[in-house]
Scaffold this motif. Sequence first.
Motif, PDB file in Angstrom:
ATOM      1  N   ALA A   1      -9.945  -3.633  -2.720  1.00 17.02           N
ATOM      2  CA  ALA A   1      -9.485  -3.027  -4.355  1.00 17.02           C
ATOM      3  C   ALA A   1      -8.493  -3.891  -3.974  1.00 17.02           C
ATOM      4  O   ALA A   1      -8.161  -3.864  -5.609  1.00 17.02           O
ATOM      5  N   ALA A   2      -7.560  -4.392  -3.744  1.00 16.81           N
ATOM      6  CA  ALA A   2      -6.356  -4.869  -3.999  1.00 16.81           C
ATOM      7  C   ALA A   2      -7.130  -6.317  -5.071  1.00 16.81           C
ATOM      8  O   ALA A   2      -6.250  -6.313  -5.613  1.00 16.81           O
TER       9      ALA A   2
ATOM     10  N   VAL B   1      -2.347  -0.967  -3.908  1.00 13.95           N
ATOM     11  CA  VAL B   1      -3.162  -0.260  -3.681  1.00 13.95           C
ATOM     12  C   VAL B   1      -2.663   1.314  -2.763  1.00 13.95           C
ATOM     13  O   VAL B   1      -2.084   1.436  -2.916  1.00 13.95           O
TER      14      VAL B   1
ATOM     15  N   LEU C   1      -7.701   3.728  -4.252  1.00 14.80           N
ATOM     16  CA  LEU C   1      -8.833   4.205  -3.303  1.00 14.80           C
ATOM     17  C   LEU C   1      -8.722   5.179  -3.080  1.00 14.80           C
ATOM     18  O   LEU C   1      -7.303   4.926  -1.798  1.00 14.80           O
TER      19      LEU C   1
ATOM     20  N   VAL D   1       1.126  -1.336  -0.060  1.00 14.04           N
ATOM     21  CA  VAL D   1      -0.107   0.020   0.086  1.00 14.04           C
ATOM     22  C   VAL D   1       0.797   1.925  -0.505  1.00 14.04           C
ATOM     23  O   VAL D   1       1.657   1.009   0.957  1.00 14.04           O
TER      24      VAL D   1
ATOM     25  N   ILE E   1      -8.957  -1.889   1.561  1.00 21.47           N
ATOM     26  CA  ILE E   1      -8.461  -1.960   0.890  1.00 21.47           C
ATOM     27  C   ILE E   1      -7.806  -3.297   0.648  1.00 21.47           C
ATOM     28  O   ILE E   1      -7.497  -3.606  -0.885  1.00 21.47           O
TER      29      ILE E   1
ATOM     30  N   ASN F   1      -4.738   0.223  -8.681  1.00 22.69           N
ATOM     31  CA  ASN F   1      -6.197   0.166  -7.513  1.00 22.69           C
ATOM     32  C   ASN F   1      -5.865   1.720  -7.153  1.00 22.69           C
ATOM     33  O   ASN F   1      -5.202   1.107  -6.064  1.00 22.69           O
TER      34      ASN F   1
END
Length: 216
Positions: free
Chosen positions: A118-119, A50, A79, A4, A115, A77
Amino acid sequence: MIDVLVVDDHALMRAGLRRVIAAAGDMRVVGMAADGAQALAALTTSSSGVVLMDLSMPGMDGLAATRRITKYYPDVNVLVLTSYADQQRVVEALDAGAIGYVLKDAPPGALLDAIRWAAQGQSPLDPRVARTLLHARPAARPAAPAGGELTDREQEVLALVGGGMPNKQIARALGIREGTVKAHLTSVYQRIGVRDRTSAVLWARTNLPDFTESGR
């Protein structure tokens, strides 16, 4: 392990997010940035899956950064994590390519789940954001078609729209071109007698008993 990148202009917020993410066990912070430009620079050296993106930042804001990230790093991605739940900001973020939208006062567990989703390429939307989108306009009038006239693919596209997915992510999820998604949506709008995405979702909630909004 989910990598992240945290992007927020407040140092205390970045530090707090780092602690929450580190405690999850299945994800880690691989970089932190104070604005969009720093985020783009970080992506050249990090393995982020992410990007947790604030919207309101000095310099390059979250919307501009999201557009560039989704253009140049299609496997990453974005978020959105912000304090703003108004319809305009939500729509702008999704149109910029964000895969999901979470509010900063969400419980830590809800943020971590977002998260994770989204991953996986799903589109998490804070329930309050979903309500904002659904109630921003008057409910769609029941249209003449009863839903049976929609093709299976059109119903799939409509379900993903209901989950807050922008066209680019819908195309990726279904393995079709973004232009094909737009064509399906145009057909859906014509068939059910609406003009926009929100009204189409409202129509589906009223007229398709088995309709469930994905990503909820």
